[in-house]
Motif scaffolding. Structure first.
Motif, PDB file in Angstrom:
ATOM      1  N   LEU A 180      49.688  30.974  82.075  1.00 16.08           N
ATOM      2  CA  LEU A 180      50.024  32.114  82.928  1.00 16.08           C
ATOM      3  C   LEU A 180      48.803  32.556  83.733  1.00 16.08           C
ATOM      4  O   LEU A 180      48.907  32.915  84.898  1.00 16.08           O
ATOM      5  CB  LEU A 180      50.546  33.277  82.078  1.00 16.08           C
ATOM      6  CG  LEU A 180      51.949  33.080  81.493  1.00 16.08           C
ATOM      7  CD1 LEU A 180      52.313  34.227  80.573  1.00 16.08           C
ATOM      8  CD2 LEU A 180      52.995  32.968  82.601  1.00 16.08           C
ATOM      9  N   ILE A 181      47.657  32.567  83.058  1.00 14.02           N
ATOM     10  CA  ILE A 181      46.407  32.938  83.753  1.00 14.02           C
ATOM     11  C   ILE A 181      45.339  31.911  83.389  1.00 14.02           C
ATOM     12  O   ILE A 181      45.499  31.165  82.418  1.00 14.02           O
ATOM     13  CB  ILE A 181      45.928  34.356  83.354  1.00 14.02           C
ATOM     14  CG1 ILE A 181      45.894  34.492  81.829  1.00 14.02           C
ATOM     15  CG2 ILE A 181      46.797  35.411  83.980  1.00 14.02           C
ATOM     16  CD1 ILE A 181      45.320  35.807  81.353  1.00 14.02           C
ATOM     17  N   ARG A 202      35.894  34.461  84.756  1.00 12.33           N
ATOM     18  CA  ARG A 202      36.775  35.633  84.875  1.00 12.33           C
ATOM     19  C   ARG A 202      38.224  35.180  84.832  1.00 12.33           C
ATOM     20  O   ARG A 202      38.534  34.028  85.082  1.00 12.33           O
ATOM     21  CB  ARG A 202      36.527  36.353  86.206  1.00 12.33           C
ATOM     22  CG  ARG A 202      35.166  36.965  86.301  1.00 12.33           C
ATOM     23  CD  ARG A 202      34.927  37.565  87.670  1.00 12.33           C
ATOM     24  NE  ARG A 202      33.559  37.995  87.802  1.00 12.33           N
ATOM     25  CZ  ARG A 202      33.070  39.130  87.326  1.00 12.33           C
ATOM     26  NH1 ARG A 202      33.861  39.973  86.700  1.00 12.33           N
ATOM     27  NH2 ARG A 202      31.804  39.447  87.465  1.00 12.33           N
ATOM     28  N   LEU A 203      39.094  36.133  84.536  1.00 12.91           N
ATOM     29  CA  LEU A 203      40.512  35.809  84.490  1.00 12.91           C
ATOM     30  C   LEU A 203      41.042  35.689  85.910  1.00 12.91           C
ATOM     31  O   LEU A 203      40.810  36.564  86.742  1.00 12.91           O
ATOM     32  CB  LEU A 203      41.272  36.897  83.731  1.00 12.91           C
ATOM     33  CG  LEU A 203      40.898  37.019  82.248  1.00 12.91           C
ATOM     34  CD1 LEU A 203      41.576  38.214  81.620  1.00 12.91           C
ATOM     35  CD2 LEU A 203      41.266  35.754  81.493  1.00 12.91           C
ATOM     36  N   PRO A 262      41.972  41.401  73.180  1.00 14.25           N
ATOM     37  CA  PRO A 262      41.795  39.958  73.452  1.00 14.25           C
ATOM     38  C   PRO A 262      43.118  39.210  73.585  1.00 14.25           C
ATOM     39  O   PRO A 262      43.117  38.009  73.824  1.00 14.25           O
ATOM     40  CB  PRO A 262      41.025  39.465  72.216  1.00 14.25           C
ATOM     41  CG  PRO A 262      40.417  40.657  71.614  1.00 14.25           C
ATOM     42  CD  PRO A 262      41.357  41.792  71.897  1.00 14.25           C
ATOM     43  N   ALA A 263      44.221  39.922  73.435  1.00 14.62           N
ATOM     44  CA  ALA A 263      45.521  39.264  73.614  1.00 14.62           C
ATOM     45  C   ALA A 263      45.676  38.748  75.043  1.00 14.62           C
ATOM     46  O   ALA A 263      46.364  37.753  75.271  1.00 14.62           O
ATOM     47  CB  ALA A 263      46.642  40.244  73.289  1.00 14.62           C
ATOM     48  N   LEU A 264      45.051  39.402  76.008  1.00 14.72           N
ATOM     49  CA  LEU A 264      45.195  38.964  77.406  1.00 14.72           C
ATOM     50  C   LEU A 264      44.516  37.610  77.653  1.00 14.72           C
ATOM     51  O   LEU A 264      45.172  36.678  78.118  1.00 14.72           O
ATOM     52  CB  LEU A 264      44.668  40.040  78.353  1.00 14.72           C
ATOM     53  CG  LEU A 264      44.613  39.663  79.831  1.00 14.72           C
ATOM     54  CD1 LEU A 264      46.003  39.326  80.356  1.00 14.72           C
ATOM     55  CD2 LEU A 264      44.003  40.783  80.665  1.00 14.72           C
ATOM     56  N   PRO A 265      43.210  37.453  77.346  1.00 11.83           N
ATOM     57  CA  PRO A 265      42.597  36.149  77.637  1.00 11.83           C
ATOM     58  C   PRO A 265      43.197  35.005  76.822  1.00 11.83           C
ATOM     59  O   PRO A 265      43.063  33.844  77.208  1.00 11.83           O
ATOM     60  CB  PRO A 265      41.117  36.357  77.295  1.00 11.83           C
ATOM     61  CG  PRO A 265      41.056  37.571  76.462  1.00 11.83           C
ATOM     62  CD  PRO A 265      42.205  38.426  76.872  1.00 11.83           C
TER      63      PRO A 265
END
Lengths: 700, 383
Positions: free
Chosen positions: A69-70, A77-78, A306-309
């Motif tokens: 997704l990312i 960086r994201l 940290p769920a995002l990265p």
């Protein structure tokens, strides 16, 4: 007789003629310049399981085929991938006795002054039958009490948490309980951990729910699991991560990528025992929904930034394919949403083609099933990219038109001190042992004789990582530190304190030659200080248990670099109970607070400040010594990649970045470097005419 | 007098081949009968058919080409006199004993390492052939097989050459034959110890020299009832086929051809013993087929100690060659043989050829010793 004579004379001569002609034609054939890109892999063709790459070459191929997704960009960086936007929110969910009560509560919230609602960061209020969902624009909003005070007029139902210490075998029975008509209305949330442990949220009281569940399980399970009522709350606060997918995010067959694909991917991969980066973060997912087309909403059960990265390391697979394929990707590699697609595959070759490009770009991947294929390819100039085996390095060194290019690191290695061991309890000793090591020399003992020095407790190359510092070997300082700690050499040169000899046990996985070599080099360094070192090989199946049990003084701990900043399990005092990953057994209240603050930090701009604070604290406490990250290299034919010199290969480049370098950049590269004031330093006067640095890198 | 060769020898040989192959396969799977049956099932289900056909095709074409080449050379050498024939015999045997892996690596080193030309099977990049004329496409396709066949034919031709030259020695001059007849006529009786034995020409000579007047001893042989002896070609066919299969293990493996012979070496090296057993059984079936087509070897009989010693020396010579090949292909730890590395081959192909010279000379010495001490008119054998 005449036939025999004719055969005798004509056959060898004809064979000689045909063979010679064939050889002559082959010697005249030349490679065409506009041919496919050719990549040579050592060994057999990879299985291309996106969650289990066997080596760096396979990882890079998977990176071409699959898309998360990312993504992490060059600066760490994201960046966008399948999703073009993302953001954190927070849902507050309350249940009421009736839909009317819920409606009245919604009205009460909506009737609040606009200023007040704005100060709450309240985005929306949604009623779903007897429940009310309030959506806040920031996770971890501190206004929950104020909002609840408004809602309390309609008496929202209390919610009880039940923790069921069950195994995976009980899962079906608990799911049946939650789905049963008698219990479904009161069961609001059901979540299972990897080991089968379950958490249930119900509108019943804790004791009622406990009794009801025990009655249910008693007739269905031979052994009743431990069921513990936990806290009771009025509203459920759940962080929500929302991704907006790109409009052109589609599978190769043209169908759109949806939240169902994301959910199916996670449902498929999480139960498998594969080393999924960010697995801890995915475990906390409560649900994945699609509130509208092109939006993926991930609801978490707890705050965990940290769920995002973690999403940057999860390739998304098509739900339709997963539904009909159940072979663990062993025979059929799954299709991906990446720029490159597999178009054909046989036993020794694999063709990839870039999607939506004219003229078509192709990459031919060859398996070097014979050990001499690298040599053959080198001599005939038949490949453009080679992933060399260690034995190929000497040959590659002589090839003038090839350049070895490193790839970004994926694994790290650190020395963990057992801080409860008597001789290592004192900080000075741990400092002395660190000072005694020449890490550059030690790096030559790593696989392939190369490694990148790494001295951070966080992954390198991210926007929150610290720059590289130089740790030098200083035996004199090491001896001084030991002397100050009371460890002195006796006449035989052995280090002693109060008559006790300084002994160290280095525990490594038995049978691991690479670790053995490194441990021997470490032992040799420490023996110079007069320390007696023993290397103990622990059976691989017992290795982690030995470390968790504290049966070591020094351990070599390797692991995959996480995409994010989740280091809490390694250093938090709550993970020292013999089951967690805090192998050093460091327990420091300040460090715990810093780690918890980092886990709850959802503002990316604040992450570097928090990681720096943790880094600093860990550098003071020294529970471990980061050593190296890995180096994998690919040999690249310079004539085929004229754009290669424009790439910054210092940090390592990926295949994804390399492949476009078959052509020179046709436009100038603009490199922005943000000059933001550093948090730890006093603000420096900003030059009035130069707020930001803009570099124009014109092509050659 | 030795008993005539039984007509059913091919069936006994076939049975022996089958039993030996099956036994070796069972040993490979460490006596696990289930795995052995599994390997058989794979073979009988024709799972390796394309690999089997590759090996069988190379075997048949290689045999035909090497036999015809050796026939041509034999004719030329025999017409050049006895010295040329003897030299040809020794050089032929030297070629047969030259380690094939040294030859293959030297070829690869020169063709690829020095000249930079391709071998498709080792570097299977797709070459754009669509725009080429059909003949050129044919030439490029042929190149897949030409190196393997050429390498196979070199030692096989040597072996055939030595066989043909031994079984068809040059005729003595007519005057010499007359002298022999004269001496024999003057001998009191046939069993006198002073009687000099006539040197009987072999059947191949009779076949190939139809255009010349046969000398009297040959006429005597033709008119009398000769002792039934097998054709000089047939026993050589079986054993040369066996040698070709052994050579194919190295050739296919080194050149990256997907044959059964290469699969055996590759599975062995990968310690995939079940797959290796399966490949071995496939090879057994190919040998079985070969035996049923061309017949078995001629029966061996050790009449005297001299016969026995000669045979032993020749067996040692062939064993030395096999050990050398095993060192290369199966990575057997035999320190007295040099393992050739790709680096050496690509840097200096000549060095690789030199490395093959010592084992060849060793094997050739034993064979020559056996050849020298063997009785003057030995029964034709495949050795």
């Amino acid at each position: 007789m005449a036939w025999t004579r004719a055969l005798l004379f004509s056959l060898p001569l004809a064979a000689l003629g045909v063979g010679g002609w064939s050889a002559w034609r082959v010697s005249q054939s030349t490679r065409e310049q506009d041919r496919d890109l050719v990549m040579l892999l050592p060994g057999a063709l990879p299985a291309l399981n996106p969650f289990l790459p066997a080596n760096e070459a396979e990882r890079q191929l998977l990176d071409l085929i699959h898309e998360p997704l990312i993504r992490l960009d060059r600066e760490g960086r994201l960046g966008t991938a399948l999703a073009e936007q993302w953001g954190w929110h927070q849902n507050m969910t309350c249940w009421f006795a009736s839909p009317e009560a819920a409606k009245a509560a919604a009205t009460a919230v909506n009737d609040q002054p606009v200023e007040k609602r704005a100060s709450w960061d309240l985005e929306s209020v949604t009623q779903d039958r007897s429940s009310l969902v309030l959506r806040f624009s920031h996770p971890g909003s501190t206004v929950a009490d104020e909002v609840l005070a408004v809602l309390s007029t309609q008496q929202p139902q209390h919610l009880a948490f039940l923790r069921i210490a069950s195994g995976p075998e009980t899962r079906a029975a608990i799911q049946a309980y939650a789905a049963h008509a008698d219990h479904a209305p009161s069961t609001k949330r059901l979540w299972f951990d990897d080991d089968g442990t379950c958490e249930l949220v119900t509108t019943r009281t804790g004791l009622q729910a406990q009794q009801s569940l025990m009655d249910w399980l008693r007739t269905r399970q031979p052994i009743l699991p431990e069921i513990t009522p936990m806290a009771e709350v009025t509203a459920l606060l759940e962080p929500v991560l929302e991704f907006r997918l790109k409009a052109d995010a589609r599978w190769a067959d043209g169908t759109a990528i949806t939240a169902a694909d994301v959910k199916a991917t996670l449902d498929d991969v999480l139960p498998r025992p594969w080393p999924l980066p960010g697995r801890d973060a995915f475990r906390h997912i409560q649900n994945i929904t699609a509130p509208e087309p092109g939006v993926v909403q991930v609801i978490y059960r707890k705050r965990h930034s940290p769920a995002l990265p973690a999403w940057a390391a999860l390739p998304i697979l098509p739900a339709a394919w997963l539904k009909k394929t159940h072979d663990s990707f062993a025979t059929t590699p799954p299709p991906g949403a990446g720029l490159w697609q597999i178009t054909h595959r046989d036993n020794r070759r694999l063709w990839l083609e870039k999607r939506n490009t004219e003229p078509r770009e192709k990459l031919q991947v060859l398996a070097a099933t014979s050990p001499i294929q690298a040599r053959v390819g080198l001599a005939t100039g038949a490949f453009d990219i080679l992933w060399p085996a260690p034995e190929d390095r000497t040959t590659l060194g002589k090839a003038a038109d090839l350049r070895l290019v490193p790839t970004p690191p994926h694994n790290q290695l650190m020395l963990v001190w057992q801080t409860e061991a008597p001789q290592l309890r004192e900080l000075r000793v741990r400092i002395a042992l660190s000072l005694a090591l020449d890490r550059r020399a030690l790096s030559r003992e790593m696989p392939g004789g190369t490694a990148r020095l790494h001295d951070s407790f966080f992954p390198p190359g991210r926007w929150f990582s610290k720059g590289q510092t130089t740790l030098r070997q200083d035996l004199r300082a090491a001896e001084q530190q030991l002397a100050e700690a009371g460890w002195l050499r006796d006449v035989s040169g052995q280090l002693k304190k109060g008559g006790a000899v300084f002994e160290l046990r280095i525990v490594i996985p038995a049978g691991n030659a690479d670790r053995q070599r490194l441990a021997e080099a470490l032992a040799a360094s420490w023996k110079k200080l007069g320390i007696s070192v023993e290397i103990i090989g622990s059976p691989p199946d017992r290795y982690v248990a030995d470390l968790r049990g504290g049966r070591f003084d020094v351990a070599l701990l390797g692991g995959e670099l996480e995409p994010g900043w989740d280091v809490l399990p390694l250093w938090h005092s709550s993970h020292t109970d013999g089951r967690g990953l805090n192998l050093s057994r460091i327990a420091d209240a300040q460090l715990d607070l810093l780690l918890e603050a980092l886990m709850g930090e959802f503002d990316p701009a604040q992450i570097p400040r928090r990681t720096a604070a943790i880094e600093s604290r860990l550098a003071t406490l020294r529970p471990a010594l980061p050593l190296f990250t890995d180096v994998a290299e690919m040999a690249v034919r310079l004539t085929r990649f004229p754009g290669l010199p424009e790439l910054d290969t210092e940090r390592g480049i990926t295949l994804r970045e390399l492949l476009p370098a078959t052509q020179r950049q046709s436009r100038p590269t603009v490199k922005f470097e943000m000059l933001a004031p550093k948090a730890s330093e006093p603000p420096a006067p900003v030059p009035p005419k130069k707020p930001a640095k803009l570099e124009m890198l014109a092509p050659d | 007098m030795p008993a005539p060769a039984p007509h059913h020898s091919r069936y006994w040989t076939a049975l022996s081949v089958l039993l030996i192959g099956a036994g070796l396969a069972l040993w490979l799977v460490q006596g696990d009968v289930q795995l052995w049956f599994h390997a058989w099932r794979q073979v009988l289900a024709l799972q390796h058919l394309s690999a089997d056909l590759t090996t069988l095709g190379l075997l048949i074409v290689g045999m035909i080409l090497s036999w015809s080449s050796a026939g041509l050379l034999t004719t030329l050498l025999k017409n050049s006199g006895p010295l040329a024939s003897q030299t040809g015999l020794i050089f032929g045997k030297a070629a047969a004993f030259f380690p094939i892996h040294a030859l293959t690596w030297a070829f690869l080193g020169q063709w690829i390492g020095k000249l930079g030309h391709p071998i498709w099977t080792l570097m299977p990049t797709e070459i754009a052939t669509a725009h080429l004329p059909a003949l050129d496409r044919l030439a490029l396709s042929l190149w897949t097989w030409v190196p393997a066949l050429a390498l196979l034919c070199l030692p096989l031709t040597g072996q055939w050459l030595s066989l043909l030259l031994r079984t068809s020695p040059p005729l003595p001059p007519a005057t010499e034959a007359e002298e022999i007849i004269e001496r024999n006529v003057s001998t009191p009786h046939l069993f006198s110890p002073q009687r000099e034995e006539g040197q009987l020409p072999g059947p191949s000579i009779i076949q190939w020299h139809t255009s010349t007047q046969l000398p009297p001893p040959a006429r005597m042989v033709k008119s009398s009832q000769p002792e039934p002896s097998p054709s000089p070609v047939q026993p050589g066919l079986w054993s040369s086929g066996l040698l070709a299969l052994v050579l194919l293990i190295i050739i296919e493996d080194t050149l990256g051809l997907s044959g059964t012979a290469a699969a055996l070496a590759q599975h062995w090296r990968a310690y995939d013993l079940t797959a290796a057993a399966s490949s071995l059984l496939s090879l057994t079936c190919i040998t079985l087929l070969w035996t049923l087509i061309v017949g078995g070897p001629s029966p061996w009989s050790v009449k005297t100690l001299r016969h026995g010693l000669a045979a032993l020396l020749k067996v040692i010579a062939w064993s030395l060659l096999l050990l050398t090949l095993a060192t290369s292909s199966f990575r057997l730890p035999l320190p007295w043989f040099q393992v050739i590395s790709a680096d050496t081959a690509f840097t200096s192909p000549v060095t690789v050829l030199w490395a093959g010279l010592l084992p060849m000379l060793c094997a050739l010495s034993f064979w020559l010793l056996g050849h020298i001490i063997s009785p003057r008119n030995p029964p034709p054998t495949h050795a």
